[in-house]
Design a protein around this motif. Sequence first.
Motif, PDB file in Angstrom:
ATOM      1  N   ALA A   1     -20.263  46.812 -63.044  1.00  0.00           N
ATOM      2  CA  ALA A   1     -19.925  48.067 -62.377  1.00  0.00           C
ATOM      3  C   ALA A   1     -21.170  48.946 -62.355  1.00  0.00           C
ATOM      4  O   ALA A   1     -21.823  49.124 -63.377  1.00  0.00           O
ATOM      5  CB  ALA A   1     -18.796  48.779 -63.116  1.00  0.00           C
ATOM      6  N   ASN A   2     -21.473  49.499 -61.192  1.00  0.00           N
ATOM      7  CA  ASN A   2     -22.658  50.338 -61.060  1.00  0.00           C
ATOM      8  C   ASN A   2     -22.359  51.749 -61.558  1.00  0.00           C
ATOM      9  O   ASN A   2     -21.368  52.362 -61.156  1.00  0.00           O
ATOM     10  CB  ASN A   2     -23.124  50.376 -59.603  1.00  0.00           C
ATOM     11  N   ASN A   3     -23.226  52.257 -62.429  1.00  0.00           N
ATOM     12  CA  ASN A   3     -23.015  53.579 -63.021  1.00  0.00           C
ATOM     13  C   ASN A   3     -23.239  54.727 -62.045  1.00  0.00           C
ATOM     14  O   ASN A   3     -22.777  55.836 -62.293  1.00  0.00           O
ATOM     15  CB  ASN A   3     -23.912  53.761 -64.249  1.00  0.00           C
ATOM     16  N   GLU A   4     -23.928  54.510 -60.951  1.00  0.00           N
ATOM     17  CA  GLU A   4     -24.182  55.588 -59.998  1.00  0.00           C
ATOM     18  C   GLU A   4     -23.217  55.571 -58.821  1.00  0.00           C
ATOM     19  O   GLU A   4     -22.808  56.625 -58.344  1.00  0.00           O
ATOM     20  CB  GLU A   4     -25.622  55.505 -59.490  1.00  0.00           C
ATOM     21  N   THR A   5     -22.864  54.388 -58.341  1.00  0.00           N
ATOM     22  CA  THR A   5     -22.014  54.295 -57.149  1.00  0.00           C
ATOM     23  C   THR A   5     -20.572  53.922 -57.456  1.00  0.00           C
ATOM     24  O   THR A   5     -19.704  54.111 -56.621  1.00  0.00           O
ATOM     25  CB  THR A   5     -22.579  53.242 -56.173  1.00  0.00           C
ATOM     26  N   GLY A   6     -20.326  53.342 -58.627  1.00  0.00           N
ATOM     27  CA  GLY A   6     -18.987  52.890 -58.980  1.00  0.00           C
ATOM     28  C   GLY A   6     -18.609  51.548 -58.383  1.00  0.00           C
ATOM     29  O   GLY A   6     -17.498  51.069 -58.575  1.00  0.00           O
ATOM     30  N   VAL A   7     -19.525  50.942 -57.659  1.00  0.00           N
ATOM     31  CA  VAL A   7     -19.236  49.652 -57.029  1.00  0.00           C
ATOM     32  C   VAL A   7     -19.007  48.586 -58.099  1.00  0.00           C
ATOM     33  O   VAL A   7     -19.775  48.474 -59.054  1.00  0.00           O
ATOM     34  CB  VAL A   7     -20.392  49.230 -56.094  1.00  0.00           C
ATOM     35  N   ILE A   8     -17.940  47.824 -57.915  1.00  0.00           N
ATOM     36  CA  ILE A   8     -17.633  46.685 -58.780  1.00  0.00           C
ATOM     37  C   ILE A   8     -18.169  45.434 -58.078  1.00  0.00           C
ATOM     38  O   ILE A   8     -17.817  45.167 -56.928  1.00  0.00           O
ATOM     39  CB  ILE A   8     -16.107  46.535 -59.007  1.00  0.00           C
ATOM     40  N   GLN A   9     -19.028  44.708 -58.752  1.00  0.00           N
ATOM     41  CA  GLN A   9     -19.653  43.541 -58.151  1.00  0.00           C
ATOM     42  C   GLN A   9     -18.719  42.323 -58.182  1.00  0.00           C
ATOM     43  O   GLN A   9     -17.924  42.170 -59.108  1.00  0.00           O
ATOM     44  CB  GLN A   9     -20.958  43.204 -58.866  1.00  0.00           C
ATOM     45  N   PRO A  10     -18.840  41.438 -57.197  1.00  0.00           N
ATOM     46  CA  PRO A  10     -18.015  40.229 -57.130  1.00  0.00           C
ATOM     47  C   PRO A  10     -18.559  39.149 -58.073  1.00  0.00           C
ATOM     48  O   PRO A  10     -19.058  38.103 -57.650  1.00  0.00           O
ATOM     49  CB  PRO A  10     -18.131  39.815 -55.661  1.00  0.00           C
ATOM     50  N   VAL A  11     -18.450  39.407 -59.359  1.00  0.00           N
ATOM     51  CA  VAL A  11     -19.087  38.549 -60.364  1.00  0.00           C
ATOM     52  C   VAL A  11     -18.518  37.139 -60.360  1.00  0.00           C
ATOM     53  O   VAL A  11     -19.272  36.168 -60.444  1.00  0.00           O
ATOM     54  CB  VAL A  11     -18.994  39.192 -61.765  1.00  0.00           C
ATOM     55  N   GLN A  12     -17.206  37.006 -60.264  1.00  0.00           N
ATOM     56  CA  GLN A  12     -16.628  35.667 -60.312  1.00  0.00           C
ATOM     57  C   GLN A  12     -17.112  34.821 -59.133  1.00  0.00           C
ATOM     58  O   GLN A  12     -17.461  33.652 -59.306  1.00  0.00           O
ATOM     59  CB  GLN A  12     -15.105  35.747 -60.326  1.00  0.00           C
ATOM     60  N   ALA A  13     -17.185  35.396 -57.951  1.00  0.00           N
ATOM     61  CA  ALA A  13     -17.687  34.668 -56.786  1.00  0.00           C
ATOM     62  C   ALA A  13     -19.165  34.345 -56.954  1.00  0.00           C
ATOM     63  O   ALA A  13     -19.611  33.236 -56.613  1.00  0.00           O
ATOM     64  CB  ALA A  13     -17.458  35.480 -55.516  1.00  0.00           C
ATOM     65  N   ALA A  14     -19.932  35.273 -57.499  1.00  0.00           N
ATOM     66  CA  ALA A  14     -21.356  35.014 -57.757  1.00  0.00           C
ATOM     67  C   ALA A  14     -21.510  33.892 -58.771  1.00  0.00           C
ATOM     68  O   ALA A  14     -22.400  33.043 -58.648  1.00  0.00           O
ATOM     69  CB  ALA A  14     -22.041  36.286 -58.250  1.00  0.00           C
ATOM     70  N   SER A  15     -20.634  33.862 -59.759  1.00  0.00           N
ATOM     71  CA  SER A  15     -20.681  32.826 -60.783  1.00  0.00           C
ATOM     72  C   SER A  15     -20.542  31.435 -60.171  1.00  0.00           C
ATOM     73  O   SER A  15     -21.247  30.494 -60.561  1.00  0.00           O
ATOM     74  CB  SER A  15     -19.579  33.052 -61.818  1.00  0.00           C
ATOM     75  N   GLU A  16     -19.642  31.291 -59.226  1.00  0.00           N
ATOM     76  CA  GLU A  16     -19.445  29.994 -58.575  1.00  0.00           C
ATOM     77  C   GLU A  16     -20.711  29.547 -57.853  1.00  0.00           C
ATOM     78  O   GLU A  16     -21.099  28.380 -57.904  1.00  0.00           O
ATOM     79  CB  GLU A  16     -18.256  30.067 -57.628  1.00  0.00           C
ATOM     80  N   ILE A  17     -21.376  30.479 -57.196  1.00  0.00           N
ATOM     81  CA  ILE A  17     -22.613  30.163 -56.474  1.00  0.00           C
ATOM     82  C   ILE A  17     -23.713  29.783 -57.459  1.00  0.00           C
ATOM     83  O   ILE A  17     -24.430  28.801 -57.262  1.00  0.00           O
ATOM     84  CB  ILE A  17     -23.050  31.374 -55.607  1.00  0.00           C
ATOM     85  N   VAL A  18     -23.854  30.561 -58.529  1.00  0.00           N
ATOM     86  CA  VAL A  18     -24.913  30.315 -59.512  1.00  0.00           C
ATOM     87  C   VAL A  18     -24.683  28.990 -60.222  1.00  0.00           C
ATOM     88  O   VAL A  18     -25.615  28.200 -60.412  1.00  0.00           O
ATOM     89  CB  VAL A  18     -25.000  31.487 -60.515  1.00  0.00           C
ATOM     90  N   ARG A  19     -23.459  28.701 -60.604  1.00  0.00           N
ATOM     91  CA  ARG A  19     -23.162  27.436 -61.292  1.00  0.00           C
ATOM     92  C   ARG A  19     -23.399  26.241 -60.385  1.00  0.00           C
ATOM     93  O   ARG A  19     -23.831  25.190 -60.847  1.00  0.00           O
ATOM     94  CB  ARG A  19     -21.749  27.433 -61.831  1.00  0.00           C
ATOM     95  N   ALA A  20     -23.089  26.378 -59.099  1.00  0.00           N
ATOM     96  CA  ALA A  20     -23.322  25.279 -58.153  1.00  0.00           C
ATOM     97  C   ALA A  20     -24.805  24.914 -58.092  1.00  0.00           C
ATOM     98  O   ALA A  20     -25.156  23.769 -57.803  1.00  0.00           O
ATOM     99  CB  ALA A  20     -22.801  25.648 -56.766  1.00  0.00           C
ATOM    100  N   ALA A  21     -25.661  25.888 -58.391  1.00  0.00           N
ATOM    101  CA  ALA A  21     -27.114  25.654 -58.398  1.00  0.00           C
ATOM    102  C   ALA A  21     -27.621  25.366 -59.811  1.00  0.00           C
ATOM    103  O   ALA A  21     -28.826  25.360 -60.040  1.00  0.00           O
ATOM    104  CB  ALA A  21     -27.830  26.874 -57.826  1.00  0.00           C
ATOM    105  N   ASP A  22     -26.705  25.127 -60.750  1.00  0.00           N
ATOM    106  CA  ASP A  22     -27.031  24.918 -62.162  1.00  0.00           C
ATOM    107  C   ASP A  22     -27.850  26.082 -62.705  1.00  0.00           C
ATOM    108  O   ASP A  22     -28.748  25.911 -63.509  1.00  0.00           O
ATOM    109  CB  ASP A  22     -27.760  23.590 -62.391  1.00  0.00           C
ATOM    110  N   GLY A  23     -27.509  27.281 -62.252  1.00  0.00           N
ATOM    111  CA  GLY A  23     -28.207  28.472 -62.705  1.00  0.00           C
ATOM    112  C   GLY A  23     -27.505  29.133 -63.868  1.00  0.00           C
ATOM    113  O   GLY A  23     -26.487  28.652 -64.377  1.00  0.00           O
TER     114      GLY A  23
END
Length: 152
Positions: free
Chosen positions: A55-77
Amino acid sequence: MSTVLPSSTPAAASGLPVEVLPVTGDGTADLAWLAERLGRWDAADGRPFVALMLANNETGVIQPVQAASEIVRAADGWLHVDAVQAAGKIPVDSRALGVDTLSISAHKIGGPQGVGALTFGPRAVLTRIQHGGGQERGRRGGTENLPGISGF
């Protein structure tokens, strides 16, 4: 398009290549860019490491972490999430989010300053940078801040 950090930043000072993950118009991480970039990742450059704020402290935006996780794991990141601003305000579950490591800070949830926590999942291989005693299951040396931990 990514931004290359100035050499004065701690990440750039590591000597490793550093890129800034762009955001979309609504302030969320550009996952299409991330997928495209990691799709071009050269394994000779090592394992990709991605860091996101939950969560961004200035804008309040909640990031799509779970979706990002799928992308990062697919790249073995490796995905690290800074959940300092989110803890105590929205559910924070590192396993459900699919992150490798996640950090929180006590002072943001009513605890003392200078105390935090790092959670890590089964893929995590942690290497200590402070040698000495066998505290934290051999992960670091030094006297633990018991009053701070208790206050956390």
